[in-house]
Design a protein around this motif. Structure first.
Motif, PDB file in Angstrom:
ATOM      1  N   SER A   1     -19.569   4.384   1.405  1.00  0.00           N
ATOM      2  CA  SER A   1     -18.318   5.046   1.399  1.00  0.00           C
ATOM      3  C   SER A   1     -18.216   6.082   0.140  1.00  0.00           C
ATOM      4  O   SER A   1     -16.952   6.692  -0.069  1.00  0.00           O
ATOM      5  CB  SER A   1     -17.373   4.188   1.653  1.00  0.00           C
ATOM      6  OG  SER A   1     -17.467   3.162   0.868  1.00  0.00           O
TER       7      SER A   1
ATOM      8  N   LYS B   1      -1.523   6.631   1.886  1.00  0.00           N
ATOM      9  CA  LYS B   1      -2.246   6.672   3.289  1.00  0.00           C
ATOM     10  C   LYS B   1      -3.527   5.812   3.133  1.00  0.00           C
ATOM     11  O   LYS B   1      -4.403   6.283   2.343  1.00  0.00           O
ATOM     12  CB  LYS B   1      -2.351   8.093   3.690  1.00  0.00           C
ATOM     13  CG  LYS B   1      -2.536   8.134   5.219  1.00  0.00           C
ATOM     14  CD  LYS B   1      -2.544   9.585   5.588  1.00  0.00           C
ATOM     15  CE  LYS B   1      -2.946   9.715   7.261  1.00  0.00           C
ATOM     16  NZ  LYS B   1      -3.548  11.017   7.604  1.00  0.00           N
ATOM     17  N   ILE B   2      -3.653   5.361   4.177  1.00  0.00           N
ATOM     18  CA  ILE B   2      -5.054   4.391   4.226  1.00  0.00           C
ATOM     19  C   ILE B   2      -6.342   5.539   4.776  1.00  0.00           C
ATOM     20  O   ILE B   2      -6.043   5.817   5.965  1.00  0.00           O
ATOM     21  CB  ILE B   2      -5.290   3.073   4.983  1.00  0.00           C
ATOM     22  CG1 ILE B   2      -4.227   2.157   4.288  1.00  0.00           C
ATOM     23  CG2 ILE B   2      -6.439   2.487   4.922  1.00  0.00           C
ATOM     24  CD1 ILE B   2      -3.875   0.981   5.203  1.00  0.00           C
ATOM     25  N   THR B   3      -7.198   5.703   3.888  1.00  0.00           N
ATOM     26  CA  THR B   3      -8.178   6.666   4.508  1.00  0.00           C
ATOM     27  C   THR B   3      -9.749   6.002   4.624  1.00  0.00           C
ATOM     28  O   THR B   3     -10.532   6.547   5.362  1.00  0.00           O
ATOM     29  CB  THR B   3      -8.368   7.906   3.313  1.00  0.00           C
ATOM     30  OG1 THR B   3      -8.541   7.346   2.070  1.00  0.00           O
ATOM     31  CG2 THR B   3      -7.217   8.731   3.363  1.00  0.00           C
ATOM     32  N   GLY B   4      -9.805   4.596   4.498  1.00  0.00           N
ATOM     33  CA  GLY B   4     -10.792   3.874   4.560  1.00  0.00           C
ATOM     34  C   GLY B   4     -10.638   2.665   3.985  1.00  0.00           C
ATOM     35  O   GLY B   4      -9.586   2.254   3.276  1.00  0.00           O
ATOM     36  N   TYR B   5     -11.651   1.642   4.426  1.00  0.00           N
ATOM     37  CA  TYR B   5     -11.565   0.227   3.880  1.00  0.00           C
ATOM     38  C   TYR B   5     -12.822  -0.437   3.817  1.00  0.00           C
ATOM     39  O   TYR B   5     -13.912   0.069   4.381  1.00  0.00           O
ATOM     40  CB  TYR B   5     -10.612  -0.409   4.926  1.00  0.00           C
ATOM     41  CG  TYR B   5     -11.276  -1.020   6.081  1.00  0.00           C
ATOM     42  CD1 TYR B   5     -11.963  -2.070   6.502  1.00  0.00           C
ATOM     43  CD2 TYR B   5     -11.133   0.209   7.302  1.00  0.00           C
ATOM     44  CE1 TYR B   5     -12.534  -2.092   7.615  1.00  0.00           C
ATOM     45  CE2 TYR B   5     -11.682  -0.164   8.464  1.00  0.00           C
ATOM     46  CZ  TYR B   5     -12.319  -1.428   8.567  1.00  0.00           C
ATOM     47  OH  TYR B   5     -13.020  -1.613   9.796  1.00  0.00           O
ATOM     48  N   ASN B   6     -12.907  -1.620   2.993  1.00  0.00           N
ATOM     49  CA  ASN B   6     -13.864  -2.054   2.778  1.00  0.00           C
ATOM     50  C   ASN B   6     -13.595  -3.603   2.697  1.00  0.00           C
ATOM     51  O   ASN B   6     -12.753  -4.134   2.436  1.00  0.00           O
ATOM     52  CB  ASN B   6     -14.654  -2.111   1.412  1.00  0.00           C
ATOM     53  CG  ASN B   6     -16.030  -0.955   1.753  1.00  0.00           C
ATOM     54  OD1 ASN B   6     -16.536  -0.738   2.639  1.00  0.00           O
ATOM     55  ND2 ASN B   6     -15.891  -0.116   0.596  1.00  0.00           N
ATOM     56  N   VAL B   7     -14.479  -4.405   3.343  1.00  0.00           N
ATOM     57  CA  VAL B   7     -14.228  -5.843   3.237  1.00  0.00           C
ATOM     58  C   VAL B   7     -14.689  -6.331   1.740  1.00  0.00           C
ATOM     59  O   VAL B   7     -15.637  -5.947   1.423  1.00  0.00           O
ATOM     60  CB  VAL B   7     -15.107  -6.709   4.377  1.00  0.00           C
ATOM     61  CG1 VAL B   7     -15.210  -8.157   4.394  1.00  0.00           C
ATOM     62  CG2 VAL B   7     -14.958  -6.248   5.762  1.00  0.00           C
ATOM     63  N   VAL B   8     -13.807  -7.058   1.135  1.00  0.00           N
ATOM     64  CA  VAL B   8     -13.964  -7.816  -0.112  1.00  0.00           C
ATOM     65  C   VAL B   8     -14.970  -8.711  -0.055  1.00  0.00           C
ATOM     66  O   VAL B   8     -15.224  -9.624   0.790  1.00  0.00           O
ATOM     67  CB  VAL B   8     -12.837  -8.406  -0.568  1.00  0.00           C
ATOM     68  CG1 VAL B   8     -13.029  -8.997  -1.780  1.00  0.00           C
ATOM     69  CG2 VAL B   8     -11.703  -7.500  -0.739  1.00  0.00           C
TER      70      VAL B   8
ATOM     71  N   ILE C   1       1.001  -0.997  -0.138  1.00  0.00           N
ATOM     72  CA  ILE C   1      -0.080  -0.049   0.097  1.00  0.00           C
ATOM     73  C   ILE C   1       0.998   1.223  -0.011  1.00  0.00           C
ATOM     74  O   ILE C   1       1.587   1.321   0.962  1.00  0.00           O
ATOM     75  CB  ILE C   1      -0.860   0.038   1.251  1.00  0.00           C
ATOM     76  CG1 ILE C   1      -1.962  -1.192   0.924  1.00  0.00           C
ATOM     77  CG2 ILE C   1      -1.807   1.065   1.399  1.00  0.00           C
ATOM     78  CD1 ILE C   1      -2.586  -1.700   2.326  1.00  0.00           C
TER      79      ILE C   1
ATOM     80  N   ASP D   1     -17.125  -8.673  -5.337  1.00  0.00           N
ATOM     81  CA  ASP D   1     -15.894  -7.635  -5.652  1.00  0.00           C
ATOM     82  C   ASP D   1     -14.812  -8.420  -6.529  1.00  0.00           C
ATOM     83  O   ASP D   1     -13.996  -8.032  -7.490  1.00  0.00           O
ATOM     84  CB  ASP D   1     -15.565  -6.884  -4.476  1.00  0.00           C
ATOM     85  CG  ASP D   1     -16.638  -6.172  -3.870  1.00  0.00           C
ATOM     86  OD1 ASP D   1     -17.344  -5.651  -4.542  1.00  0.00           O
ATOM     87  OD2 ASP D   1     -16.526  -5.880  -2.908  1.00  0.00           O
TER      88      ASP D   1
END
Ligand SMILES: [Zn+2]
Length: 253
Positions: free
Chosen positions: A45, A8-15, A5, A19
């Motif tokens: 999101s 910078k991580i600003t958000g995440y989602n479960v795959v 990565i 998807d």
């Protein structure tokens, strides 16, 4: 498979399984499917753009001293593509009236959260419209009964969703429309006849003929009662049967 990565991580989602399907390498055969998979639907999101388009509705109720101004802002997804969608994103209600401030703020925050969650958000219309005020509701112009101010907010949200194409009016078939027109004509004729009979004098008969049945501004005969199906004051007694001149509902089937 490890992925470095860089940002910078600003958000995440479960795959989700779907998807993974969309993320598989594009082959010549699959390229067509991936283009359709790029269509963005409303989900939690999706970030708020700087500018949103919206509409403001005014609600004037005898239950409120001051008018309420309901603003619903929409996000345009997939703008400029054939998949362009307009979805409600947030709702604000403004009023000079501070008595109801706290529940109005709570309601608008929850509604906005539901809008942003995505999926089918049209269900909230029925939820809101079903709320009744124990102190009694009121009639709108056109003879539509509002059981509460919350119900009227619901009907405003419904109107907005119709305007942006999210809710479609159930198409009244030609047969039903014709039936209502016939019933209405019959009712007005019966009314005119009764009037002519009562005022048997030639002058009275003539005047009755020019005004077949008095209609109020609502467009429905005076004395019409509330139809429980469409909440409109359009229910009249015809051949001993309660019949709605707005939606065609009849107590006798
Ligand atoms: Zn009706």
């Amino acid at each position: 498979m490890a992925i470095k990565i860089e940002k910078k991580i600003t958000g995440y989602n479960v795959v989700k399984p779907e998807d993974k399907v969309a993320a598989t390498p594009v082959t010549a055969a699959a390229s067509k499917e991936t283009t359709t998979a790029e269509v963005i639907q409303m989900h939690e999101s999706v970030e708020r753009p700087e500018t949103l388009v919206g509409s403001t509705f005014k609600i004037k109720s005898p239950l409120f001293e001051h008018a309420l101004y309901v603003t619903i802002n929409d996000i345009v997804l997939n703008a400029g593509t054939p998949h362009e969608l307009r979805r409600p994103f947030e709702i604000f209600i403004n009023s000079k009236n501070m008595d109801h401030f706290q529940w109005i703020v709570a309601l608008t925050r929850i509604l906005s959260a539901v809008f942003r969650k995505g999926g089918d958000v049209t269900f909230i219309v029925e939820e809101l419209k079903a709320v009744f005020d124990p102190r009694g509701g009121y009639f709108k112009a056109g003879g539509v009964y509002m059981p509460s101010i919350v119900a009227e907010i619901g009907s405003v949200v419904e109107q907005h969703m119709k305007n942006i194409g999210l809710i479609h009016d159930p198409e009244m078939d030609a047969a039903t429309r014709q039936l209502i027109a016939d019933k209405r004509a019959a009712y007005e004729q019966a009314g005119a006849k009764k009037k002519a009979d009562v005022t048997a004098a030639p002058v009275g008969a003539a005047s009755a003929a020019t005004t077949p049945a008095e209609t109020e501004s609502s467009g429905f005969p005076p004395g019409a009662t509330l139809c429980q199906k469409c909440n409109t004051q359009a229910l009249v007694l015809m051949d001993g049967c309660q019949t709605c001149l707005n939606c065609g509902y009849s107590k006798c089937g």
